[in-house]
Design a protein around this motif. Structure first.
Motif, PDB file in Angstrom:
ATOM      1  N   GLY A  14       0.774  -1.236   0.000  1.00  0.00           N
ATOM      2  CA  GLY A  14       0.000   0.000   0.000  1.00  0.00           C
ATOM      3  C   GLY A  14       0.802   1.281   0.000  1.00  0.00           C
ATOM      4  N   ILE A  15       2.104   1.189  -0.196  1.00  0.00           N
ATOM      5  CA  ILE A  15       2.925   2.400  -0.252  1.00  0.00           C
ATOM      6  C   ILE A  15       2.495   3.267  -1.421  1.00  0.00           C
ATOM      7  N   CYS A  16       2.194   2.628  -2.558  1.00  0.00           N
ATOM      8  CA  CYS A  16       1.730   3.383  -3.728  1.00  0.00           C
ATOM      9  C   CYS A  16       0.433   4.120  -3.409  1.00  0.00           C
ATOM     10  N   GLU A  17      -0.434   3.477  -2.665  1.00  0.00           N
ATOM     11  CA  GLU A  17      -1.707   4.102  -2.289  1.00  0.00           C
ATOM     12  C   GLU A  17      -1.470   5.305  -1.378  1.00  0.00           C
ATOM     13  N   SER A  18      -0.481   5.218  -0.514  1.00  0.00           N
ATOM     14  CA  SER A  18      -0.191   6.358   0.366  1.00  0.00           C
ATOM     15  C   SER A  18       0.397   7.532  -0.421  1.00  0.00           C
ATOM     16  N   ILE A  19       1.029   7.251  -1.549  1.00  0.00           N
ATOM     17  CA  ILE A  19       1.596   8.298  -2.401  1.00  0.00           C
ATOM     18  C   ILE A  19       0.520   8.917  -3.291  1.00  0.00           C
ATOM     19  N   ALA A  20      -0.367   8.081  -3.824  1.00  0.00           N
ATOM     20  CA  ALA A  20      -1.388   8.563  -4.765  1.00  0.00           C
ATOM     21  C   ALA A  20      -2.678   7.764  -4.569  1.00  0.00           C
ATOM     22  N   ASP A  21      -3.432   8.117  -3.542  1.00  0.00           N
ATOM     23  CA  ASP A  21      -4.646   7.356  -3.227  1.00  0.00           C
ATOM     24  C   ASP A  21      -5.761   7.545  -4.244  1.00  0.00           C
ATOM     25  N   ASP A  22      -5.602   8.527  -5.126  1.00  0.00           N
ATOM     26  CA  ASP A  22      -6.582   8.705  -6.200  1.00  0.00           C
ATOM     27  C   ASP A  22      -6.294   7.779  -7.385  1.00  0.00           C
ATOM     28  N   VAL A  23      -5.115   7.170  -7.402  1.00  0.00           N
ATOM     29  CA  VAL A  23      -4.704   6.298  -8.502  1.00  0.00           C
ATOM     30  C   VAL A  23      -4.689   4.827  -8.070  1.00  0.00           C
ATOM     31  N   PHE A  24      -4.124   4.561  -6.898  1.00  0.00           N
ATOM     32  CA  PHE A  24      -3.934   3.194  -6.421  1.00  0.00           C
ATOM     33  C   PHE A  24      -4.891   2.881  -5.280  1.00  0.00           C
ATOM     34  N   GLU A  25      -5.409   1.647  -5.295  1.00  0.00           N
ATOM     35  CA  GLU A  25      -6.280   1.203  -4.212  1.00  0.00           C
ATOM     36  C   GLU A  25      -5.989  -0.264  -3.922  1.00  0.00           C
ATOM     37  N   VAL A  26      -5.566  -0.535  -2.686  1.00  0.00           N
ATOM     38  CA  VAL A  26      -5.354  -1.914  -2.259  1.00  0.00           C
ATOM     39  C   VAL A  26      -6.681  -2.422  -1.704  1.00  0.00           C
ATOM     40  N   GLN A  27      -7.181  -3.487  -2.326  1.00  0.00           N
ATOM     41  CA  GLN A  27      -8.451  -4.075  -1.920  1.00  0.00           C
ATOM     42  C   GLN A  27      -8.302  -4.839  -0.598  1.00  0.00           C
ATOM     43  N   ASP A  28      -9.407  -5.200   0.010  1.00  0.00           N
ATOM     44  CA  ASP A  28      -9.387  -5.943   1.267  1.00  0.00           C
ATOM     45  C   ASP A  28      -8.625  -7.264   1.151  1.00  0.00           C
ATOM     46  N   ASP A  29      -8.633  -7.872  -0.041  1.00  0.00           N
ATOM     47  CA  ASP A  29      -7.926  -9.142  -0.236  1.00  0.00           C
ATOM     48  C   ASP A  29      -6.450  -8.943  -0.607  1.00  0.00           C
ATOM     49  N   GLY A  30      -5.976  -7.685  -0.615  1.00  0.00           N
ATOM     50  CA  GLY A  30      -4.570  -7.384  -0.879  1.00  0.00           C
ATOM     51  C   GLY A  30      -4.234  -7.124  -2.331  1.00  0.00           C
ATOM     52  N   THR A  31      -5.198  -7.262  -3.234  1.00  0.00           N
ATOM     53  CA  THR A  31      -4.911  -6.993  -4.645  1.00  0.00           C
ATOM     54  C   THR A  31      -4.960  -5.486  -4.916  1.00  0.00           C
ATOM     55  N   LEU A  32      -4.163  -5.072  -5.867  1.00  0.00           N
ATOM     56  CA  LEU A  32      -4.067  -3.656  -6.208  1.00  0.00           C
ATOM     57  C   LEU A  32      -4.922  -3.338  -7.425  1.00  0.00           C
ATOM     58  N   VAL A  33      -5.673  -2.265  -7.332  1.00  0.00           N
ATOM     59  CA  VAL A  33      -6.446  -1.747  -8.452  1.00  0.00           C
ATOM     60  C   VAL A  33      -5.859  -0.389  -8.814  1.00  0.00           C
ATOM     61  N   ILE A  34      -5.642  -0.181 -10.104  1.00  0.00           N
ATOM     62  CA  ILE A  34      -5.174   1.123 -10.589  1.00  0.00           C
ATOM     63  C   ILE A  34      -6.353   1.800 -11.270  1.00  0.00           C
ATOM     64  N   HIS A  35      -6.715   2.964 -10.775  1.00  0.00           N
ATOM     65  CA  HIS A  35      -7.790   3.752 -11.364  1.00  0.00           C
ATOM     66  C   HIS A  35      -7.187   4.687 -12.406  1.00  0.00           C
ATOM     67  N   ASP A  36      -7.653   4.582 -13.636  1.00  0.00           N
ATOM     68  CA  ASP A  36      -7.176   5.427 -14.736  1.00  0.00           C
ATOM     69  C   ASP A  36      -5.659   5.319 -14.888  1.00  0.00           C
ATOM     70  N   SER A  37      -5.204   4.186 -15.386  1.00  0.00           N
ATOM     71  CA  SER A  37      -3.764   3.926 -15.501  1.00  0.00           C
ATOM     72  C   SER A  37      -3.048   4.864 -16.469  1.00  0.00           C
ATOM     73  N   GLU A  38      -3.778   5.449 -17.411  1.00  0.00           N
ATOM     74  CA  GLU A  38      -3.187   6.463 -18.294  1.00  0.00           C
ATOM     75  C   GLU A  38      -3.112   7.768 -17.508  1.00  0.00           C
TER      76      GLU A  38
END
Length: 63
Positions: A14-38
């Motif tokens: 979740g370090i990426c999420e702490s840097i850009a929480d509008d882009v990265f989201e760690v789901q409850d199961d630990g998988t990462l979702v990238i919102h608007d990867s472009e």
């Protein structure tokens, strides 16, 4: 520029999420979702920071 995650490497720290929480989201199961990867050029520094600080080296940038 596009930010990409290698889900086989991502460990959900979740370090990426702490840097850009509008882009990265760690789901409850630990998988990462990238919102608007472009990402706009104005996000380059922030995306580079997320890539370099990922402890699993799971993130990369492509042009």
């Amino acid at each position: 520029m596009k930010v990409v995650v290698d889900l086989a490497k991502c460990t959900g720290h979740g370090i990426c999420e702490s840097i850009a929480d509008d882009v990265f989201e760690v789901q409850d199961d630990g998988t990462l979702v990238i919102h608007d990867s472009e990402r706009p050029e104005s996000d380059r520094d922030r995306m580079r920071q997320a890539v370099t600080q990922c402890p699993a080296a799971a993130l990369s940038l492509t042009e």
